[in-house]
Motif scaffolding. Structure first.
Motif, PDB file in Angstrom:
ATOM      1  N   ARG A 430       1.376  -3.603   0.980  1.00  0.00           N
ATOM      2  CA  ARG A 430      -0.115  -3.795   0.943  1.00  0.00           C
ATOM      3  C   ARG A 430      -1.279  -2.782   1.468  1.00  0.00           C
ATOM      4  O   ARG A 430      -2.190  -2.755   0.859  1.00  0.00           O
ATOM      5  CB  ARG A 430      -0.503  -5.068   2.196  1.00  0.00           C
ATOM      6  CG  ARG A 430       0.036  -6.405   1.969  1.00  0.00           C
ATOM      7  CD  ARG A 430      -0.793  -7.323   1.256  1.00  0.00           C
ATOM      8  NE  ARG A 430      -0.022  -8.521   0.763  1.00  0.00           N
ATOM      9  CZ  ARG A 430      -0.468  -9.153  -0.320  1.00  0.00           C
ATOM     10  NH1 ARG A 430      -1.720  -8.877  -0.869  1.00  0.00           N
ATOM     11  NH2 ARG A 430       0.414 -10.183  -0.462  1.00  0.00           N
ATOM     12  N   ASP A 446       4.442  -6.862   3.277  1.00  0.00           N
ATOM     13  CA  ASP A 446       4.517  -8.162   3.395  1.00  0.00           C
ATOM     14  C   ASP A 446       5.984  -8.387   4.340  1.00  0.00           C
ATOM     15  O   ASP A 446       6.026  -9.603   4.852  1.00  0.00           O
ATOM     16  CB  ASP A 446       4.700  -9.024   2.122  1.00  0.00           C
ATOM     17  CG  ASP A 446       3.154  -9.231   1.701  1.00  0.00           C
ATOM     18  OD1 ASP A 446       2.273  -8.801   2.398  1.00  0.00           O
ATOM     19  OD2 ASP A 446       3.051  -9.920   0.783  1.00  0.00           O
ATOM     20  N   PRO A 481       3.043 -10.729   7.567  1.00  0.00           N
ATOM     21  CA  PRO A 481       2.618  -9.651   6.606  1.00  0.00           C
ATOM     22  C   PRO A 481       1.625  -8.518   7.140  1.00  0.00           C
ATOM     23  O   PRO A 481       0.732  -9.114   8.034  1.00  0.00           O
ATOM     24  CB  PRO A 481       2.015 -10.235   5.386  1.00  0.00           C
ATOM     25  CG  PRO A 481       2.746 -11.600   5.309  1.00  0.00           C
ATOM     26  CD  PRO A 481       2.879 -11.900   6.742  1.00  0.00           C
ATOM     27  N   LEU A 483      -1.336  -6.106   6.698  1.00  0.00           N
ATOM     28  CA  LEU A 483      -2.338  -6.016   5.623  1.00  0.00           C
ATOM     29  C   LEU A 483      -3.107  -4.857   5.392  1.00  0.00           C
ATOM     30  O   LEU A 483      -3.613  -4.490   4.459  1.00  0.00           O
ATOM     31  CB  LEU A 483      -3.272  -7.292   5.651  1.00  0.00           C
ATOM     32  CG  LEU A 483      -2.621  -8.858   5.761  1.00  0.00           C
ATOM     33  CD1 LEU A 483      -3.499  -9.896   6.042  1.00  0.00           C
ATOM     34  CD2 LEU A 483      -1.740  -8.898   4.712  1.00  0.00           C
TER      35      LEU A 483
END
Ligand SMILES: [Zn+2]
Ligand SMILES: [Zn+2]
Lengths: 735, 220
Positions: A430, A446, A481, A483
């Motif tokens: 990400r 993730d 996850p 980010l």
């Protein structure tokens, strides 16, 4: 036609091995010779190849070979002999043809390379111009300020002077027109010469390949030539010379050394850029045709009469030298063309000729490559002093501009290539962030982890040009996850925001840590809690070590991670929900800009007040917002495939462009503010020139997972690396 | 903007955690990406992590090697969640060796010579090593077809990562139960390795009553 006897003989043995009687000596065949065969072959011409079938069928006739008698008569041909000769010739042509095709491909590659270089030079030039303009503007402002301070009145005299500059520039433009006649003349002669050549070649039914190879090259270069000419004319005109000087000043620049490497040393005025070398090469070729085919020496003679001191201030001796060298080399060029014509009669020559040609190219490249890395900034005054640059009236600032350009030179000249593949994540990557100085980066995925990579620690990958990097360390603490990422200015800590609403502060382990060292819980130095939903964006203000975060809980928070009470401020816009991205405004660091679902909002970081709000269709669906490091610009990447530039002071749209084939997800601006990098779900990353908003390079970098592809891009703050993060669980680094 | 547009299966920035990767299901036949198997596995897990039979039922005409490989990737990825929980209370002081029942001490294979790593290091090293192996360009250069020799490597990865479950079960039962309750991961793993014969049944030391029964049914 001369045909070696033993070749006949060998051929005959092959062809007749089935039907002919065993032949052990040449003498044994003599009786096979028949007068009928002789007569038949006496009239054979080139078109006999068509009859090949029939004649091979008639085995008896084919047995005919050279006899003692035949040798006495003048044109002595035998069927297999002719056949063999034709086959031999044909295969030779084929061989040559493939050779030429090879060469042609090579030339095309070279052309592409040179054009790329040229583009690079042009970009560099534009950068320089832009920087000079910026500095000029700053200088003007300073002068005005100074003037006002000193005399208490507004500046008017200086304004007048800039007006003059502009009139200078417009008159300069006139110089360009006078150039046209000359170039068109040479074009015509060149075309004539080519026509002549083509005629000759067609007369003997020769293929167009050789012409095409050369004409392609010359034409593609000539296109550049014409442009360049008109740009060059500005220089003498600016110096107050009449445009008639033009031919003369241009002349000594022919560096014949490109065509004869041995003279490289004595030619002082070497071309310092690829583009220039290309022009010179073309001009030389044109001139060669010019002289050889049209026999017009007038231009060259004229040139010696004019004094050229004003332009080439230095020694006239050198000038004399150069001219003579030039003449010599034009002869060499003429010889080359002669060679080309000789091809018509002696086919063998052609290969040699082509080789010779490619040697020239090699020498061009040899001469150029070491130069191209440093020359542009050293000599930009003279060699890169292309039109626009020369027009600018910058005195003191010029050097500063060049110094600055030296930093960017690397960035703008290059084209980026994938070098490192970072494979170790199990799911979409990400976010990624580079270390401020080291060739080190961190990726967030993730798969709930962050990984630390050292680009100097690679494992050789077989059968691919790219290198695989194995991660040095895996950061585990998020329960979902990861980010978003940010790093502080020393590279000692990094920050990660996750779907779990946490912001973790990590101490970076040494870049030489053993990947299988024992677990050190203290590397997770701190956790910033406060958000109640996914943390989608982080931005670090380096001078103040402050961190901004945006969360799906609708809030934007300012943190000072080192403090006892890390949460400094909270920003909310009453009208907006769901912030997607945040950045500090670098030229007014007390402000910050937040992209929301419906609008972009600028906050005053200290008071928390909304300074301005950009709303409308264009501000919907913004995935990423970044502020320009120097200019008062904020740039947005949005779901509708567009990138938009806003002036944050006036809160107005400065530029908008459809930038990708699918949603734009990520943006990064290089540290100098000259280039913009964007990533999109269309699987490509694109590099943009910030000045003219044109795409400089596109790279297809990642594959799709569902409808997601590229999720983040980054520039290294101090090294020539760019990186992309993909939904395919890979990160890639380009150099 | 695209939120209203159902045709895109992507999570935009700003999405709330509960809506993360929450998009309409896509039939496996319509997935044309090279990552289709991963997409499909994750999609069935998202629908219901407890529906192990559905998650492990392979679509027709799917290459079995890739199917096993992608499942193992997913297991290793989700095991990160267990490792994060273990990091909180599994210290070298109280778990100086990787053990489950007291019968065996497992040596960590991530080092040049196998080493008696503390349990938490064993856990991390094994997951890191598995991540490197399963992403290795040498053994697994493609995610659409896998060499038979590389498929053979999956068994040893399974054996090693299973020890993380067993350590958690026998030494950090509260963590194990909490994690298993959310993810059903150990149960899924047990069914998986049994179904594809990746581990011998003797090594499956975390009790899963109904699965053992199921195996017995399979055997008959
Ligand atoms: Zn433990
Ligand atoms: Zn270990």
């Amino acid at each position: 036609m001369k045909v070696p006897i033993h070749q006949f003989y060998e051929l005959k043995m092959e062809e007749n091995s089935g039907s002919a009687p065993p032949t052990s000596a040449l003498g044994a065949q003599n009786h096979n010779g028949g007068g009928g065969g002789q007569q038949l072959f006496g009239s054979v011409n080139v078109s006999v190849a068509n009859n090949k079938h029939q004649q091979l069928g008639g085995g008896g006739i084919n047995d005919v070979d050279i006899t003692g008698d035949n040798k006495e008569q003048s044109p002595q041909y035998s069927m297999p002999g002719v056949l063999h000769f034709l086959q031999h010739e044909w295969s030779k042509f084929e061989l040559e043809r493939s050779q030429w095709e090879l060469d042609r491909a090579e030339f095309q590659a070279k052309i592409a390379f040179l054009q790329g270089e040229r583009k690079g030079q042009e970009n560099l030039k534009l950068d320089l111009v832009r920087r000079i303009k910026m500095l000029e503007y700053a200088l003007k402002q300073e002068r005005a300020k100074f003037h006002k301070l000193k005399y208490g009145t507004d500046l008017s005299v200086e304004e007048g002077s800039t007006g003059e500059t502009e009139t200078d520039m417009t008159t300069d433009g006139g110089g360009g027109d006078t150039e046209t006649p000359f170039s068109s003349i040479s074009n015509i002669t060149w075309r004539q010469g080519r026509q002549l050549l083509r005629q000759y070649l067609q007369e003997i039914g020769y293929t167009d390949t050789i012409i095409d190879v050369r004409s392609n090259r010359v034409r593609s270069l000539l296109g550049l030539n014409n442009n360049q000419d008109s740009e060059d004319t500005n220089t003498p005109a600016l110096n107050g010379n009449e445009s008639t000087n033009k031919k003369r000043y241009r002349h000594p620049k022919y560096p014949k050394s490109w065509f004869s490497p041995k003279k490289e040393g004595c030619n002082k005025q070497q071309p310092s850029s690829i583009a220039e070398a290309m022009i010179l090469d073309t001009e030389a070729a044109v001139m060669a045709n010019f002289e050889f085919l049209a026999h017009t020496d007038i231009d060259m003679e004229e040139e010696d009469n004019d004094g050229e001191d004003e332009i080439y201030d230095s020694n006239t001796d050198a000038k004399q030298n150069k001219t003579s060298i030039m003449m010599e080399d034009v002869d060499a060029e003429a010889e080359e063309v002669l060679n080309e014509l000789n091809l018509l009669t002696e086919h063998e020559e052609s290969i040699i000729h082509v080789d010779l040609d490619s040697n020239d190219w090699n020498s061009v490249r040899r001469g150029m490559q070491p130069d191209s890395s440093r020359r542009p900034c050293e000599e930009s005054g003279s060699s890169l002093g292309l039109g626009e640059l020369a027009q600018l009236t910058v005195n003191n600032d010029a050097e500063a501009a060049y110094d600055m350009s030296a930093n960017n030179e690397e960035a703008c000249r290059r084209s980026w290539n994938a070098k490192y593949t970072l494979r170790s994540h199990f799911d979409a990557v990400r976010a990624l962030v580079f270390h401020p100085t080291e060739p080190v980066l961190i990726t967030a995925s993730d798969d709930h982890t962050l990984k630390l990579w050292n680009l100097h620690k690679t494992v050789p990958a077989k059968k691919s040009a790219s290198l695989d990097v194995e991660p040095l360390y895996t950061f585990r603490a998020h329960t979902g996850p990861v980010l978003s990422l940010a790093m502080n200015n020393t590279g000692s800590h990094c920050f990660s925001g996750g779907l779990d609403g946490k912001i973790h502060c990590w101490t970076l382990p040494s870049a030489n840590i053993d990947p299988y060292d024992s677990y050190d819980p203290s590397l997770l130095s701190q956790t910033l809690t406060g958000h109640t939903d996914a943390v989608w964006g982080l931005s670090m203000c380096h001078p103040r070590s402050q961190l901004l975060s945006v969360s799906a809980d609708g809030t934007v928070k300012l943190w000072s991670p080192a403090s006892k009470v890390p949460l400094l401020n909270n920003y909310t816009s009453e009208l907006d929900k769901n912030p997607t991205s945040v950045d500090f405004i670098w030229d007014e660091p007390h402000k910050l800009v937040v992209a929301y679902e419906e609008a972009c909002v600028i906050f005053d970081g200290e008071t928390g007040q909304v300074v301005s709000r950009l709303a409308g269709d264009a501000t919907q669906g913004v995935n990423r917002i970044v502020a320009h490091p120097i200019l008062p610009l904020v740039i947005t990447a949005s779901e509708d495939r567009s990138i938009r530039f806003y002036d944050h002071r006036s809160a107005s749209l400065a530029h908008s462009m459809v930038a990708h084939l699918d949603a734009v997800t990520s943006l990064a601006v290089d540290p100098n503010g000259l280039y913009l990098l964007s990533g999109s779900h269309d699987c490509s990353i694109r590099l943009w020139n910030m000045d003219n908003k044109t795409c400089v390079q596109e790279i297809t970098a990642h594959r799709k997972k569902f409808d997601e592809s590229i999720l983040d891009v980054a520039f290294h703050p101090s090294r020539p690396f760019i990186a992309s993060a993909g939904a395919d669980a890979l990160a890639k680094v380009f150099v | 903007m695209a939120e209203g547009c159902i045709s895109f299966r992507r999570t935009r920035p700003g999405t709330k955690a509960k809506d993360f990767n929450r998009w309409p299901d896509e039939p496996f036949e319509e997935m044309d990406s090279t990552l289709a198997v991963q997409q499909y596995i994750q999609q069935t897990i998202r629908i219901n992590p407890a529906n192990i039979d559905l998650i492990l039922s392979m679509p027709e005409s799917q290459d079995e090697g890739v199917w096993k490989y992608e499942h193992l990737r997913e297991f290793c990825m989700e095991l990160n969640g267990l490792a994060v929980k273990l990091q909180i209370e599994c210290y070298p002081e109280n778990c100086s060796q990787m053990t489950a029942t007291e019968q065996w001490i497992f040596l960590c294979a991530a080092h040049k010579t196998p080493k008696e790593c503390p349990a938490i290091d064993y856990t991390r090293h094994t997951l890191d090593g598995a991540a490197c192996l399963l992403n290795s360009n040498k053994y697994f250069p493609s995610r659409v077809s896998i060499k038979e020799s590389s498929v053979a490597k999956l068994g040893s990865v399974c054996r090693r990562v299973y020890r993380i479950f067993s350590h958690a079960y026998y030494h950090h039962r509260n963590i194990f139960d909490e994690f298993e309750n959310d993810t059903h991961l150990c149960r899924r793993f047990t069914v998986f390795v049994t179904k594809y014969n990746l581990m011998s049944k003797d090594n499956l030391i975390v009790p899963m009553n109904d699965i053992t029964e199921m195996n017995e049914i399979d055997h008959q």
